[in-house]
Design an enzyme around this catalytic site. Structure first.
Site, PDB file in Angstrom:
ATOM      1  N   ASP A  58      41.566  38.136  51.862  1.00  0.00           N
ATOM      2  CA  ASP A  58      43.031  38.053  51.770  1.00  0.00           C
ATOM      3  C   ASP A  58      43.735  38.733  52.956  1.00  0.00           C
ATOM      4  O   ASP A  58      44.957  38.657  53.076  1.00  0.00           O
ATOM      5  CB  ASP A  58      43.532  38.679  50.460  1.00  0.00           C
ATOM      6  CG  ASP A  58      43.265  37.774  49.264  1.00  0.00           C
ATOM      7  OD1 ASP A  58      42.729  36.665  49.463  1.00  0.00           O
ATOM      8  OD2 ASP A  58      43.584  38.175  48.131  1.00  0.00           O
ATOM      9  N   ARG A 112      55.186  34.211  46.218  1.00  0.00           N
ATOM     10  CA  ARG A 112      54.251  34.373  45.094  1.00  0.00           C
ATOM     11  C   ARG A 112      53.707  35.801  45.024  1.00  0.00           C
ATOM     12  O   ARG A 112      53.377  36.289  43.937  1.00  0.00           O
ATOM     13  CB  ARG A 112      53.051  33.435  45.263  1.00  0.00           C
ATOM     14  CG  ARG A 112      53.344  31.989  45.048  1.00  0.00           C
ATOM     15  CD  ARG A 112      52.065  31.204  45.145  1.00  0.00           C
ATOM     16  NE  ARG A 112      51.034  31.843  44.326  1.00  0.00           N
ATOM     17  CZ  ARG A 112      49.758  31.520  44.319  1.00  0.00           C
ATOM     18  NH1 ARG A 112      49.331  30.548  45.082  1.00  0.00           N
ATOM     19  NH2 ARG A 112      48.904  32.150  43.554  1.00  0.00           N
ATOM     20  N   ARG A 147      36.963  26.463  44.850  1.00  0.00           N
ATOM     21  CA  ARG A 147      37.055  27.507  43.826  1.00  0.00           C
ATOM     22  C   ARG A 147      36.505  27.127  42.441  1.00  0.00           C
ATOM     23  O   ARG A 147      37.258  26.967  41.475  1.00  0.00           O
ATOM     24  CB  ARG A 147      38.502  28.018  43.729  1.00  0.00           C
ATOM     25  CG  ARG A 147      39.000  28.450  45.089  1.00  0.00           C
ATOM     26  CD  ARG A 147      40.332  29.112  45.053  1.00  0.00           C
ATOM     27  NE  ARG A 147      40.271  30.504  44.637  1.00  0.00           N
ATOM     28  CZ  ARG A 147      41.326  31.317  44.682  1.00  0.00           C
ATOM     29  NH1 ARG A 147      42.479  30.878  45.110  1.00  0.00           N
ATOM     30  NH2 ARG A 147      41.206  32.563  44.290  1.00  0.00           N
ATOM     31  N   LYS A 187      49.540  42.765  42.996  1.00  0.00           N
ATOM     32  CA  LYS A 187      49.709  41.494  42.275  1.00  0.00           C
ATOM     33  C   LYS A 187      48.438  41.120  41.520  1.00  0.00           C
ATOM     34  O   LYS A 187      48.479  40.766  40.342  1.00  0.00           O
ATOM     35  CB  LYS A 187      50.076  40.381  43.265  1.00  0.00           C
ATOM     36  CG  LYS A 187      50.040  39.004  42.645  1.00  0.00           C
ATOM     37  CD  LYS A 187      50.141  37.905  43.663  1.00  0.00           C
ATOM     38  CE  LYS A 187      48.886  37.569  44.398  1.00  0.00           C
ATOM     39  NZ  LYS A 187      48.049  36.499  43.879  1.00  0.00           N
ATOM     40  N   ASN A 188      47.302  41.173  42.216  1.00  0.00           N
ATOM     41  CA  ASN A 188      46.074  40.677  41.582  1.00  0.00           C
ATOM     42  C   ASN A 188      45.611  41.560  40.426  1.00  0.00           C
ATOM     43  O   ASN A 188      44.984  41.070  39.483  1.00  0.00           O
ATOM     44  CB  ASN A 188      44.959  40.521  42.622  1.00  0.00           C
ATOM     45  CG  ASN A 188      45.204  39.311  43.510  1.00  0.00           C
ATOM     46  OD1 ASN A 188      46.058  38.477  43.209  1.00  0.00           O
ATOM     47  ND2 ASN A 188      44.478  39.221  44.613  1.00  0.00           N
ATOM     48  N   CYS A 248      42.291  24.747  45.262  1.00  0.00           N
ATOM     49  CA  CYS A 248      43.602  25.227  45.694  1.00  0.00           C
ATOM     50  C   CYS A 248      43.636  25.221  47.195  1.00  0.00           C
ATOM     51  O   CYS A 248      42.684  24.795  47.848  1.00  0.00           O
ATOM     52  CB  CYS A 248      43.923  26.584  45.106  1.00  0.00           C
ATOM     53  SG  CYS A 248      43.134  27.909  45.959  1.00  0.00           S
TER      54      CYS A 248
END
Ligand code: UD1
Length: 431
Positions: free
Chosen positions: A306, A398, A122, A22-23, A117
């Site tokens: 993560d 997501r 961030r 995803k990233n 977030c």
């Protein structure tokens, strides 16, 4: 409201195929608009964040065409607006990659200022520092960040802190700057390397990605390419932890084992058996007692932030006391109270979680506080006695493609439900 409902206690066994990262995909999609030629991106994960980024690209005039579920054609020749709305930034912070991409290509861009977030405040000071060093003027006001330049000129940029986002954003702008840019203390994450490889396949001249120092020789323009996204190391790590926590035996396929080394090392310390193949890892935790260990999150090749909640779930089932230190984001322990409701024994002091392992969790109704913590709660539910429901699964969707289907494929009793009726039906079926 959609929920995951699961009955835990079955060791996960079998083979799971990992999707594209995803990233990496989010950055590649933004970079794809930097040429007027058509770019084809393959192995895109079919997840919500990717769809939001594609809509943001269409919104500014880019053309997007899906060839199949995982392949998209993008053409940036018709971009008509250089401003990216708050609607997108609010949903995915990574839409700020369009700032670097548009600034590089058009020397002008405006993106709604991202706020904090779920996992921390961030800041984006390093992105701004990089754009300014390349000669752009950057203004912040009225909720927007605007950058423009007569021309971008290559320079020497030292990042005070290792930042994936700042490295990628600066890399994109520098690819179309005049002359040579050196980025020092650059992030080394696999997706930084993937973005550099992608831009190089479009005609950029970037060397050193994957090391502390990236050198970019600016080029006048970029051209089309066909490119495949790397496998998702975090999705892979999540399934590795699911295998460990449920005392299962899972072959995690379509991965680059080198990208998983930090997770592999910690699962080995926890007592799992791990076999590496060319493009797969097998995690076996059958009939073992999980051992405690110490984990500290760090930039790649350190242990990924993560993966922190998923690994904490494994350690919460180990016999003894472990510590998990979070050094990247200040607000990444929000799942601890939820896990405690399932019987975990964890205490957070400052940025350290002290975990005293328990023999088993007990099923409960819990809520996903963010993407990775949500996945961790699902792992906990699959390891728990009884039924667990996880609310707020939009966070999980997501970033995980077909999460519940992939888990069912390795033997999990899990379903996505969106009514109390379906929830009760599942409970009746499994009890
Ligand atoms: C990316 C990942 C995210 C992952 C994180 C760390 C994407 C889309 N997201 O986020 O999943 O958790 O890397 O591996 O790829 N910082 C500053 N100033 C800045 C930028 C960052 O102080 O201008 C700080 C952050 O607050 C944080 C640290 O640097 O403490 C690392 O953040 P960064 O690597 O930038 O994370 P993201 O790119 O946002």
């Amino acid at each position: 409201m959609e929920q995951y409902v699961m009955k835990g206690g079955t060791p996960l066994t079998g083979t799971v195929n990992i999707s594209g990262a995803k990233n990496a995909a989010l950055a590649l999609l933004a970079a794809a608009i930097m040429t007027d030629d058509t770019v084809t991106i393959e192995n895109l994960p079919d997840v919500r964040d990717v769809k939001v980024m594609l809509t943001a690209i269409e919104e500014i005039g880019g053309k997007v065409e899906y060839l199949d579920k995982h392949t998209v054609k993008i053409n940036g020749s018709s971009i008509s607006a250089l401003s990216v709305d708050y609607e997108y930034i609010k949903k995915i912070r990574a839409s700020y990659y369009l700032l670097g991409a548009l600034l590089g290509k058009y020397k002008k861009a405006e993106v709604a200022l991202p706020g904090g977030c779920a996992i921390g405040s961030r800041p984006i000071d390093l992105h701004i520092k990089g754009f300014k060093a390349l000669g752009a003027s950057v203004d912040i006001g009225y909720g927007l960040i605007s950058a423009q330049a007569q021309s971008l000129v290559g320079t020497h940029i030292y990042l005070d802190k290792v930042s994936v986002g700042a490295t990628i954003n600066i890399l994109m702008a520098a690819a179309l700057a005049e002359g040579k840019t050196t980025i020092e203390n650059a992030a080394k994450e696999p997706h930084v390397v993937d973005v550099a490889n992608f831009l190089n396949s479009m005609g950029a001249n970037i060397r050193g990605a994957g090391t502390d120092v990236i050198r970019v020789q600016g080029v006048e323009k970029l051209h089309g390419t066909v490119y495949s996204v790397i496998p998702d190391q975090i999705e892979a790590g999540t399934f590795m932890c699911a295998a460990a926590a449920t005392h299962g035996d899972v072959l995690v396929k379509n991965v680059i084992p080198k990208h998983l080394e930090a997770t592999t090392a910690k699962l080995l310390e926890a007592g799992c058996e791990i076999i590496e193949y060319d493009d797969a890892v097998r995690v076996c935790a059958k009939d073992i007692e999980l051992s405690p260990t110490q984990v500290t999150t760090l930039p790649y090749p350190g242990f990924p932030t993560d993966m922190q909640p998923q690994m904490a779930v494994v350690l919460a089932l180990a016999s003894g006391t472990s510590t998990v230190t979070e050094s990247i984001f200040e607000n990444r322990f929000k799942y601890v109270d939820e896990l405690a409701r399932m019987g975990a024994n964890m205490k957070v002091e400052s940025n350290i979680a002290i975990i005293t392992g328990v023999e088993h969790f007990t099923g409960a109704r819990v809520s996903a506080p963010d993407l990775r913590a949500g996945a961790a709660l699902v792992i906990a539910g699959l390891a728990a006695d009884g039924v667990t429901t996880v609310d707020d699964i939009h966070f999980i969707q997501r970033g995980y493609e077909d999460f519940e289907e992939k888990l069912r494929g390795i033997g999990a009793a899990i379903e996505k439900v969106d009514s109390d009726h379906d929830l009760q039906k599942f409970i009746l079926k499994v009890s």
